[in-house]
Design an enzyme around this catalytic site. Structure first.
Site, mmCIF file in Angstrom:
data_model
loop_
_atom_site.group_PDB
_atom_site.id
_atom_site.type_symbol
_atom_site.label_atom_id
_atom_site.label_comp_id
_atom_site.label_asym_id
_atom_site.label_seq_id
_atom_site.Cartn_x
_atom_site.Cartn_y
_atom_site.Cartn_z
ATOM 1 N N ASP A 40 -4.950 -9.627 -8.340
ATOM 2 C CA ASP A 40 -5.211 -8.683 -9.438
ATOM 3 C C ASP A 40 -4.008 -7.949 -10.034
ATOM 4 O O ASP A 40 -3.654 -8.134 -11.197
ATOM 5 C CB ASP A 40 -6.288 -7.679 -9.014
ATOM 6 C CG ASP A 40 -6.037 -7.064 -7.636
ATOM 7 O OD1 ASP A 40 -4.949 -7.261 -7.064
ATOM 8 O OD2 ASP A 40 -6.948 -6.371 -7.123
ATOM 9 N N GLU A 85 0.826 -1.213 0.000
ATOM 10 C CA GLU A 85 0.000 0.000 0.000
ATOM 11 C C GLU A 85 0.855 1.256 0.000
ATOM 12 O O GLU A 85 0.551 2.234 -0.684
ATOM 13 C CB GLU A 85 -0.940 0.000 1.202
ATOM 14 C CG GLU A 85 -1.964 -1.115 1.212
ATOM 15 C CD GLU A 85 -3.097 -0.898 0.214
ATOM 16 O OE1 GLU A 85 -3.945 -1.790 0.091
ATOM 17 O OE2 GLU A 85 -3.131 0.167 -0.446
ATOM 18 N N ARG A 91 0.709 3.846 -3.168
ATOM 19 C CA ARG A 91 0.105 5.147 -2.853
ATOM 20 C C ARG A 91 1.151 6.237 -2.659
ATOM 21 O O ARG A 91 1.035 7.321 -3.227
ATOM 22 C CB ARG A 91 -0.771 5.039 -1.598
ATOM 23 C CG ARG A 91 -1.897 4.024 -1.724
ATOM 24 C CD ARG A 91 -2.872 4.147 -0.578
ATOM 25 N NE ARG A 91 -3.709 2.945 -0.448
ATOM 26 C CZ ARG A 91 -4.934 2.938 0.041
ATOM 27 N NH1 ARG A 91 -5.495 4.062 0.439
ATOM 28 N NH2 ARG A 91 -5.620 1.808 0.154
ATOM 29 N N GLU A 146 -12.565 0.485 -9.881
ATOM 30 C CA GLU A 146 -12.198 -0.478 -10.921
ATOM 31 C C GLU A 146 -13.141 -0.482 -12.127
ATOM 32 O O GLU A 146 -12.697 -0.623 -13.275
ATOM 33 C CB GLU A 146 -12.101 -1.885 -10.323
ATOM 34 C CG GLU A 146 -10.942 -2.084 -9.377
ATOM 35 C CD GLU A 146 -11.174 -1.483 -8.001
ATOM 36 O OE1 GLU A 146 -10.186 -1.220 -7.288
ATOM 37 O OE2 GLU A 146 -12.362 -1.257 -7.642
ATOM 38 N N THR A 182 -1.173 0.896 -10.255
ATOM 39 C CA THR A 182 -2.453 0.333 -9.828
ATOM 40 C C THR A 182 -3.228 1.260 -8.900
ATOM 41 O O THR A 182 -4.365 0.949 -8.542
ATOM 42 C CB THR A 182 -2.238 -1.042 -9.166
ATOM 43 O OG1 THR A 182 -3.470 -1.770 -9.131
ATOM 44 C CG2 THR A 182 -1.660 -0.892 -7.773
#
Length: 646
Positions: A403, A270, A274, A537, A623
Site C-alpha cells: 500500500d 513502524e 510513527r 483507511e 502514512t
C-alpha cells in the site's frame, strides 16, 4: 522470597528495595579508615614518587641525550634534504646534539621536577589544614563535575545547523460555520479526550493501552521496551484539536523519558512512520527544537538497517547493536515493498533539517535500484531479497505489504512542491498497471482492488486498500493525458465500495478483508477476517473525497462510522477493537491501537472542520497521518541531491 517490584527508568527496569534498606549495605560508617587518612596515604605516595624521580635521574656525562623511548629527535628545519610531514628534520640515533645542549636540557628537566615537587608539597599542606567536612565537600564537587562532563559527552548529536522553517499557510482553527457540523466535531474531540485520558491513567509510558484490563500493552513491532508510542503518535492530533495541556504532558514525557539507547529490536517501517513522522510533525506544528533532536537521534539508530549488500534495509534493527534482520515469515528472507518503500517523506525532511545527505541518499538509492528492475506486468511484487536484489514471491497488493509504497511516490512529488517529476512518473506508471491488472467491477457494479498472486487475480480487497480512494483523488490533479476526472471518479467508486463493506455489517464498521465472489460482495467470509481494529483507511478516503468534492455524503458516512465506534468500541478504559463486525454483541480484542489516536480520530476531526485547518497546498500527511510541510525549495537543492532531481 518476594521478588522486588520493577519500575521503568528510561526504557529499562530496575529493582526497587524494601523501605528502610539501602542499595549499599556496607556504608561509610563501617569503613575502618577515615577519608582524611586515605587522602594522606595518596599524597604520601605522590611525594615519594617525586623524590625518587629527582634523586635517581641519570647524571652521567656519557649520555648524549635523554633516552625517553624516542628513536628520533625533532629539531627545527635548517637545510637537510630529508623532511618530516611538518617541515622538521628527522635525525636518527644519538648524533647531532652537543654535550652542552644535553646538560642544559638535563638541568631544565630537573628544575621542572623540583617545581612540581614543591607545588605538590604546598597542595598537601593546604589539604591537611582543611576539616573533614571541607574535604568531603570538595570530593562531592569533583564527583558532580565528572557526572556533568559525562552527561555533556552523552547528550546525543550536536545541535543541528539552523534551517528556515518551511513557509506554510497560517493554520486556522477549522471551526465550521454549521452548528450541527460543529457539534459533531466537538464529539470527535471528546472521543480523543477519552482515549488520551484513559491511556494517561492506565498505560502512561507504555506503547499502547489494554482498555479493558486497564494496563499497558505492546507488540513486537516496538520490541519489549516502553517507548511511549501512543504519546508520540497522538501529539499532532492533540495539537490540531487544541488540546494543549495534553500536548504539554506528552512533550514533557518525551523530553524526560524517551530514550533510544536501549537494547531492543524494532520495526524500521513502524518506528519511522510513527516515531520519526510523529516527532517531525510535532516539531513543525509547535516549533519545539527538542522534537527535531529526538527525531534525529532515532534516525541515526535506524541507519545500520541499510547495511545490506543491496542497500535495501532490513525490516528490523536493534537500536543498540545495529544488527538487522527480516521477518521470518517473509518470502525467502525478503524485505517488504511497503516497508522499505515508505521512508522517503521522513528521510527527505531529515536531510533538510540536519544538512546530512545520508538520509536523502539512502531513499534515492532504493528508488534507483527499483527503477532498474524488471517488473512483471508493470507491477511491483511485495517481496525483495536484500541480499540478492531479486524479487521474492510474485504477490502484488495495494493493501497490506504494498500500500504505502505507491502512496509515498505520489507524496514525494507533492512534498517537493511538485518538482520531483521522477516520483510522479513512477507513480503514474504504477497506478496504470494497477488499474489494468488489479481493479475490477463486481457483478453488481462495485469497483474493487484485488490482489495478484502467482499469475491470477484474487477477488478480495483488504481494509488497508481502502486508502487508495483518497490517494487517487489526491493524485488526480497533475495526472497525464488530462485524466484528472477519471482518477477522481475512481476514488469515488473505491470510497463507495468501502462504505458498502461497512454498511453490510451489523455494527456498521468494516471487516479486515471482504470478497467479491460466490454471490457475496463486500462481505467477509473467513472468521479471521471479520474483525475491526479501529483502522482509519476508510475514514481517510472520506476526508480526501470531502476536501476535493465537498459532497455531503462523505461527512454523513464519516458520522456513521464515528457513531459506530462510540457505540461498539468505547469502554470505560478507552476504545477497543472488536472481533466480529457481524455480531450484535461483539467481543473486544482489548487493544487501543496508537494509530487510532494518530489517524482515525484525526481524519474524523478534519472531516468536520473547515478547509483552512491543515490545507493540502501546504501539508502532506505521511502514512500515519502525521503532517509534514511542503518544501518550497525553489532553486535550493538538498544536500546529496542533484539539481535535476529537485
Amino acid at each position: 522470597m518476594t521478588t522486588p517490584a520493577l519500575l521503568p527508568l528510561s526504557g529499562r527496569r530496575i529493582p526497587t528495595l524494601s523501605p528502610g534498606t539501602s542499595s549499599f549495605p556496607h556504608h561509610r560508617a563501617t569503613l575502618r579508615l577515615s577519608e582524611k587518612f586515605i587522602l594522606l596515604l595518596i599524597l604520601s605516595a605522590f611525594i615519594t614518587l617525586c623524590f625518587g624521580a629527582f634523586f635517581f635521574l641519570p647524571d652521567n656525562s656519557k649520555h648524549k641525550r635523554f633516552d625517553l623511548g624516542l628513536e628520533a629527535v625533532l629539531i627545527p628545519h635548517i637545510d637537510s634534504p630529508k623532511e618530516g610531514k611538518h617541515g622538521q628534520v628527522i635525525i636518527h640515533g644519538q648524533g647531532g646534539l652537543d654535550e652542552h645542549r644535553h646538560r642544559e636540557d638535563e638541568a631544565s628537566l630537573r628544575d621542572k621536577i623540583r617545581a612540581d615537587h614543591e607545588r605538590a608539597l604546598q597542595e598537601a599542606k593546604e589539604k591537611l589544614r582543611k576539616s573533614r567536612e571541607e574535604i568531603q565537600a570538595e570530593i562531592q564537587t569533583e564527583k558532580s563535575k565528572v557526572v556533568e562532563d559525562l552527561k555533556k559527552k552523552d547528550i546525543g548529536p550536536k545541535p543541528l545547523h539552523p534551517v528556515p522553517m518551511p513557509k506554510v499557510v497560517a493554520i486556522g482553527d477549522g471551526e465550521p460555520l454549521e452548528l450541527d457540523v460543529k457539534e459533531k466535531r466537538n464529539k470527535i474531540r471528546e472521543m480523543m479526550k477519552h482515549a488520551w485520558d484513559s491511556y494517561r491513567q492506565y498505560g502512561w509510558g507504555h506503547n499502547e493501552l489494554k482498555p479493558l484490563a486497564k494496563k499497558g500493552h505492546s507488540t513486537n513491532i516496538f520490541g519489549n521496551s516502553q517507548l511511549g508510542a501512543s504519546i508520540v503518535d497522538a501529539l499532532d492530533t492533540l495539537y490540531i484539536m487544541g488540546l494543549h495541556e495534553e500536548f504539554k504532558d506528552g512533550q514533557e514525557w518525551i523530553e524526560q523519558n524517551l530514550d533510544f539507547s536501549v537494547n531492543v529490536e524494532v520495526s524500521v517501517f513502524e518506528v519511522n512512520i510513527r516515531f520519526i513522522g510523529g516527532l517531525l510533525a510535532a516539531y513543525y506544528l509547535s516549533g519545539q527544537e527538542m522534537f527535531k533532536l529526538k527525531a534525529t537521534q532515532l534516525a541515526e539508530k535506524l541507519l545500520p538497517a541499510f547495511n545490506t549488500p543491496t542497500g535495501i534495509p532490513w525490516a528490523m534493527v536493534n537500536l543498540k547493536s545495529g544488527v538487522g534482520r527480516n521477518w521470518g515469515w517473509a518470502s525467502a528472507g525478503s524485505s517488504i515493498l511497503a516497508e522499505f518503500g515508505t521512508l522517503h517523506m521522513e528521510f527527505v525532511h531529515l536531510t533538510y533539517l540536519t544538512g546530512n545527505p545520508v538520509y536523502y541518499q539512502k531513499v534515492m538509492h532504493i528508488r534507483k535500484l527499483l527503477a532498474k528492475m524488471d517488473r512483471p506486468n508493470g507491477l511491483y511484487p511485495n517481496y525483495l531479497n536484500p541480499r540478492t536484489g531479486r524479487w521474492g514471491q510474485h504477490h502484488t497488493s495495494v493493501g497490506g505489504l504494498g500500500d504505502s509504497f505507491y502512496e509515498y511516490l505520489l507524496k514525494a512529488w507533492l512534498m517537493s512542491d511538485k518538482t520531483d517529476t521522477e516520483a510522479r512518473k513512477t507513480y503514474d506508471d504504477a497506478i496504470e498497471a494497477i488499474e489494468r491488472h488489479l481493479i475490477r467491477k463486481s457483478n453488481s457494479g462495485l469497483t474493487f482492488i484485488g490482489e495478484w498472486k502467482n499469475g491470477h487475480l484474487e477477488r478480495k480487497m483488504g481494509h488497508l486498500a481502502c486508502f487508495a480512494g483518497g490517494m487517487f483523488a489526491l493524485g488526480a490533479d497533475g495526472s497525464p493525458e488530462d485524466k484528472a476526472g477519471h482518477w477522481l471518479q475512481l476514488g469515488a467508486e473505491i470510497a463507495h465500495t468501502c462504505h458498502e463493506s461497512y454498511d453490510r455489517t451489523v455494527v456498521k464498521l468494516g471487516p479486515e478483508a471482504f470478497k467479491f465472489d460466490s454471490g457475496l460482495e463486500a462481505v467477509a467470509v473467513r472468521q479471521n477476517e471479520k474483525y475491526y481494529i479501529l483502522r482509519p483507511e476508510v475514514i481517510e478516503t472520506y476526508w480526501y473525497m470531502w476536501r476535493f468534492t465537498h459532497d455531503p455524503k462523505y461527512r454523513q458516512w464519516g458520522w456513521e462510522a464515528a457513531q459506530a465506534i462510540d457505540k461498539y468500541c468505547r469502554v470505560s478504559g478507552g476504545f477497543s477493537g472488536v472481533k466480529d463486525v457481524y455480531s450484535s454483541n461483539p467481543t473486544y480484542d482489548d487493544v487501543q491501537q496508537s494509530f487510532f489516536l494518530a489517524e482515525t480520530l484525526k481524519y474524523l476531526y478534519l472531516l468536520f472542520s473547515s478547509d483552512d485547518l491543515m490545507p493540502l497546498e501546504s501539508w502532506v500527511f505521511n502514512t500515519e497521518a502525521h503532517p509534514l510541510p511542503v518544501l518550497h525549495l525553489g532553486n535550493i537543492t538538498l544536500p546529496g541531491s542533484e539539481p535535476s532531481q529537485q
